[in-house]
Structure formats: structure tokens, C-alpha cells
Design a protein around this motif. Structure first.
Motif, PDB file in Angstrom:
ATOM      1  N   VAL A  35       0.847  -1.189   0.000  1.00 45.30           N
ATOM      2  CA  VAL A  35       0.000   0.000   0.000  1.00 45.30           C
ATOM      3  C   VAL A  35       0.885   1.241   0.000  1.00 45.30           C
ATOM      4  O   VAL A  35       1.826   1.344   0.793  1.00 45.30           O
ATOM      5  CB  VAL A  35      -0.937   0.024   1.230  1.00 45.30           C
ATOM      6  CG1 VAL A  35      -1.735   1.323   1.267  1.00 45.30           C
ATOM      7  CG2 VAL A  35      -1.879  -1.170   1.195  1.00 45.30           C
ATOM      8  N   SER A  37       0.978   5.075   0.808  1.00 42.87           N
ATOM      9  CA  SER A  37       0.293   6.131   1.552  1.00 42.87           C
ATOM     10  C   SER A  37       1.012   7.452   1.332  1.00 42.87           C
ATOM     11  O   SER A  37       2.236   7.480   1.159  1.00 42.87           O
ATOM     12  CB  SER A  37       0.241   5.795   3.044  1.00 42.87           C
ATOM     13  OG  SER A  37      -0.490   4.617   3.278  1.00 42.87           O
ATOM     14  N   TYR A 127      -8.011   0.416   3.447  1.00 40.29           N
ATOM     15  CA  TYR A 127      -7.724  -0.985   3.174  1.00 40.29           C
ATOM     16  C   TYR A 127      -7.475  -1.735   4.481  1.00 40.29           C
ATOM     17  O   TYR A 127      -6.708  -1.285   5.336  1.00 40.29           O
ATOM     18  CB  TYR A 127      -6.495  -1.116   2.270  1.00 40.29           C
ATOM     19  CG  TYR A 127      -6.152  -2.565   1.968  1.00 40.29           C
ATOM     20  CD1 TYR A 127      -6.857  -3.277   1.009  1.00 40.29           C
ATOM     21  CD2 TYR A 127      -5.154  -3.219   2.675  1.00 40.29           C
ATOM     22  CE1 TYR A 127      -6.577  -4.600   0.745  1.00 40.29           C
ATOM     23  CE2 TYR A 127      -4.855  -4.540   2.416  1.00 40.29           C
ATOM     24  CZ  TYR A 127      -5.565  -5.228   1.448  1.00 40.29           C
ATOM     25  OH  TYR A 127      -5.283  -6.535   1.190  1.00 40.29           O
ATOM     26  N   GLU A 138      -4.338   6.781   0.396  1.00 39.85           N
ATOM     27  CA  GLU A 138      -3.600   5.543   0.139  1.00 39.85           C
ATOM     28  C   GLU A 138      -4.235   4.768  -1.002  1.00 39.85           C
ATOM     29  O   GLU A 138      -5.392   4.992  -1.365  1.00 39.85           O
ATOM     30  CB  GLU A 138      -3.555   4.671   1.389  1.00 39.85           C
ATOM     31  CG  GLU A 138      -4.918   4.203   1.863  1.00 39.85           C
ATOM     32  CD  GLU A 138      -4.846   3.360   3.132  1.00 39.85           C
ATOM     33  OE1 GLU A 138      -3.834   3.448   3.839  1.00 39.85           O
ATOM     34  OE2 GLU A 138      -5.810   2.625   3.395  1.00 39.85           O
ATOM     35  N   LYS A 139      -3.448   3.840  -1.527  1.00 32.40           N
ATOM     36  CA  LYS A 139      -3.927   2.983  -2.616  1.00 32.40           C
ATOM     37  C   LYS A 139      -3.127   1.690  -2.598  1.00 32.40           C
ATOM     38  O   LYS A 139      -1.907   1.695  -2.385  1.00 32.40           O
ATOM     39  CB  LYS A 139      -3.767   3.680  -3.975  1.00 32.40           C
ATOM     40  CG  LYS A 139      -4.316   2.875  -5.145  1.00 32.40           C
ATOM     41  CD  LYS A 139      -4.096   3.613  -6.460  1.00 32.40           C
ATOM     42  CE  LYS A 139      -4.718   2.851  -7.627  1.00 32.40           C
ATOM     43  NZ  LYS A 139      -4.082   1.526  -7.812  1.00 32.40           N
ATOM     44  N   TYR A 141      -1.142  -1.211  -4.196  1.00 32.62           N
ATOM     45  CA  TYR A 141      -0.332  -1.335  -5.409  1.00 32.62           C
ATOM     46  C   TYR A 141      -0.906  -2.426  -6.309  1.00 32.62           C
ATOM     47  O   TYR A 141      -1.146  -3.546  -5.872  1.00 32.62           O
ATOM     48  CB  TYR A 141       1.111  -1.676  -5.037  1.00 32.62           C
ATOM     49  CG  TYR A 141       2.002  -1.919  -6.235  1.00 32.62           C
ATOM     50  CD1 TYR A 141       2.480  -0.854  -6.986  1.00 32.62           C
ATOM     51  CD2 TYR A 141       2.344  -3.206  -6.609  1.00 32.62           C
ATOM     52  CE1 TYR A 141       3.284  -1.071  -8.092  1.00 32.62           C
ATOM     53  CE2 TYR A 141       3.149  -3.441  -7.714  1.00 32.62           C
ATOM     54  CZ  TYR A 141       3.622  -2.370  -8.450  1.00 32.62           C
ATOM     55  OH  TYR A 141       4.420  -2.586  -9.546  1.00 32.62           O
ATOM     56  N   CYS A 150       1.971   4.843  -7.790  1.00 29.08           N
ATOM     57  CA  CYS A 150       0.813   4.403  -7.020  1.00 29.08           C
ATOM     58  C   CYS A 150       0.414   5.466  -6.009  1.00 29.08           C
ATOM     59  O   CYS A 150      -0.777   5.734  -5.808  1.00 29.08           O
ATOM     60  CB  CYS A 150       1.134   3.082  -6.334  1.00 29.08           C
ATOM     61  SG  CYS A 150      -0.238   2.369  -5.405  1.00 29.08           S
ATOM     62  N   SER A 153      -1.378   8.283  -7.728  1.00 30.33           N
ATOM     63  CA  SER A 153      -2.767   7.912  -8.028  1.00 30.33           C
ATOM     64  C   SER A 153      -3.643   8.021  -6.783  1.00 30.33           C
ATOM     65  O   SER A 153      -4.804   8.436  -6.865  1.00 30.33           O
ATOM     66  CB  SER A 153      -2.819   6.485  -8.580  1.00 30.33           C
ATOM     67  OG  SER A 153      -2.084   6.372  -9.777  1.00 30.33           O
ATOM     68  N   ALA A 154      -3.081   7.651  -5.624  1.00 31.24           N
ATOM     69  CA  ALA A 154      -3.835   7.740  -4.374  1.00 31.24           C
ATOM     70  C   ALA A 154      -4.217   9.179  -4.063  1.00 31.24           C
ATOM     71  O   ALA A 154      -5.360   9.476  -3.702  1.00 31.24           O
ATOM     72  CB  ALA A 154      -3.017   7.138  -3.238  1.00 31.24           C
ATOM     73  N   SER A 157      -6.788  10.696  -6.632  1.00 35.79           N
ATOM     74  CA  SER A 157      -8.159  10.237  -6.449  1.00 35.79           C
ATOM     75  C   SER A 157      -8.878  11.023  -5.359  1.00 35.79           C
ATOM     76  O   SER A 157     -10.105  11.045  -5.308  1.00 35.79           O
ATOM     77  CB  SER A 157      -8.174   8.750  -6.096  1.00 35.79           C
ATOM     78  OG  SER A 157      -7.572   8.521  -4.831  1.00 35.79           O
ATOM     79  N   LYS A 209     -13.922  11.601  -2.026  1.00 34.52           N
ATOM     80  CA  LYS A 209     -13.668  10.179  -1.780  1.00 34.52           C
ATOM     81  C   LYS A 209     -13.444   9.886  -0.299  1.00 34.52           C
ATOM     82  O   LYS A 209     -12.602   9.077   0.071  1.00 34.52           O
ATOM     83  CB  LYS A 209     -12.460   9.702  -2.600  1.00 34.52           C
ATOM     84  CG  LYS A 209     -12.453   8.196  -2.851  1.00 34.52           C
ATOM     85  CD  LYS A 209     -11.260   7.784  -3.693  1.00 34.52           C
ATOM     86  CE  LYS A 209     -11.213   6.292  -3.882  1.00 34.52           C
ATOM     87  NZ  LYS A 209     -10.048   5.856  -4.691  1.00 34.52           N
TER      88      LYS A 209
END
Length: 238
Positions: A35, A37, A127, A138-139, A141, A150, A153-154, A157, A209
Motif C-alpha cells: 500500500v 500512503s 484498506y 492511500e492505494k 499497489y 501508485c 494515483s492515491a 483520487s 472520496k
């Protein structure tokens, strides 16, 4: 002959290393989640107030230097004073250090704690959590080229656009491994990598979000994560 033997040993050793790395990669891909962050921070807007001890030392140093200052002629000093009396002189009134957001304790505003760094926290589903919790952007991977991508992108979003952000470096600033509890047989182990990003040339974001969000100082941030407070205190230097 000895050279051939040494090269064969080196080859076998390298082959074992490659096989071990491949095995670790396959296990980590199935048993662990990565992940990214983002520690999204707003830098101080005004100069922090001087500590009383530092201020006292500066006063002492100034008075000590005054004893050995160079004496300038009176005519020279009058010319220097006259240079600031033209039409171009501007009266400067400093803005207040305490804002309306400080008075109302509005943590959703970036116009607070102007002499401190602020960090973005989100409230919502993260998550590994079944209920809404406070967390960083966070996202997980997936197929990104790098963990830095990544992390981008987090953050994208959440705020929708990265034009007012700056990611500090390509490497993560921190790493944390979170093991599931003994009763949790569903969620795998979690490896969280922290990337630092900074607010650039804006004082407002359209954050989405999430159910809620706050901009908090380091001391306030630690109160949201009591279990990881010690680690976060060391990771966040200022």
C-alpha cells in the motif's frame, strides 16, 4: 582449473539467490499487500515565533556587539535616514498570526496554524478496515510502474488534480508492516510505504472520496493514531 571451479561456484550461488528472490516475490505477491500512503503536508506560511530562550540570547548578542560597533560620522547617518523618506515608501502592516480558523478550531481549513506544518487525514473506509477510520490518502499497489506512481494515483483520487502538489523524491520516507490479528483469517499482511508530498501555491482543495477530512499538526496527528504514534513521531521530523 581453479578459475573454472570458482566461476562454477559463483554461478551456483547466483542461481540460488535468483531462485530465492523469485520464491520471495511469489509469496509476497500472494500473502502480502503493498500500500502506498501519502503524507500530504502544507509548509508553514509565516515564520514561527522565536523561543524565549533564543530571543534572550539574541538580545544579549546584540548588546554585546554594540559595545564594539563602528562609529559613523553624523553626516553619514543623516543621509542614510533621508533615503527612506521618498514617495515610494510603503506603510507595512503585518497580517494577524491568529486566523478565524484558529479561533473556531476549523480543522478542515488550511488557514490555520500558519506557523506549523499541516497534514491531511481522511475519514472513511481504508484498506484492511471494515469500518470507517482515519487514515492517510492511500492505494493498494496493482499494476503501476512504481510505488511512487501508485502514491500519485492515491492522492489524485482524493484531490482530483496534482497541479498544486510536489512529491519529494522517488523513494518512500517510511515503511510499516502491519500483521493481521490472530482472529483475522481474511486480510493478509500489509506493507505500507509512506511518500511525502507538499502543497504548492494554493490554500484550498476540493477533497472527495471520504466522509470527512482534517488538516492537523504533527501533535494533533499523533492523537489520531495512538498505536503507531511512536513510529510516526520518528518518521515525521518536523
Amino acid at each position: 582449473m581453479q578459475g573454472t571451479t570458482s566461476y562454477s561456484k559463483l554461478g551456483r550461488s547466483l542461481l540460488k539467490t535468483i531462485r530465492g528472490f523469485s520464491t520471495w516475490t511469489s509469496k509476497s505477491g500472494s500473502d502480502e499487500k503493498l500500500v502506498a500512503s501519502v503524507l500530504f503536508e502544507r509548509l508553514p506560511v509565516v515564520i514561527p515565533q522565536i523561543d524565549p530562550v533564543v530571543y534572550a540570547f539574541q538580545e544579549f548578542s546584540f548588546r554585546w556587539r554594540q559595545q564594539y560597533r563602528r562609529e559613523y560620522p553624523e553626516a553619514f547617518l543623516k543621509k542614510a535616514d533621508a533615503r527612506g523618506k521618498g514617495d515610494y515608501q510603503i506603510d507595512y502592516t503585518p497580517a494577524p498570526r491568529i486566523t478565524e480558523a484558529d479561533k473556531s478550531n476549523d480543522k478542515r481549513s488550511l488557514q490555520r496554524a500558519l506557523d506549523r506544518r499541516l497534514y491531511l487525514l481522511l475519514y472513511g473506509t481504508a484498506y484492511g478496515s471494515e469500518e470507517p477510520v482515519w487514515h492517510f490518502p492511500e492505494k493498494v499497489y496493482e499494476s503501476e510502474q512504481t510505488l511512487r506512481k501508485c502514491a500519485e494515483s492515491a492522492l489524485k483520487s482524493v484531490i482530483g488534480d496534482l497541479s498544486h502538489t510536489y512529491f519529494v523524491g522517488n523513494a518512500p520516507m517510511g515503511h510499516m508492516i502491519i500483521r493481521p490479528s490472530d482472529n483475522d483469517q481474511v486480510n493478509p499482511s500489509l506493507e505500507r510505504f509512506f511518500f511525502k508530498s507538499q502543497v504548492i501555491a494554493t490554500n484550498k482543495f476540493n477533497i472527495g472520496k471520504c466522509e470527512d477530512y482534517v488538516w492537523v499538526t504533527k501533535d494533533e496527528l499523533l492523537e489520531y493514531f495512538p498505536e503507531q504514534a511512536e513510529y510516526l513521531r520518528k518518521m515525521i521530523i518536523s
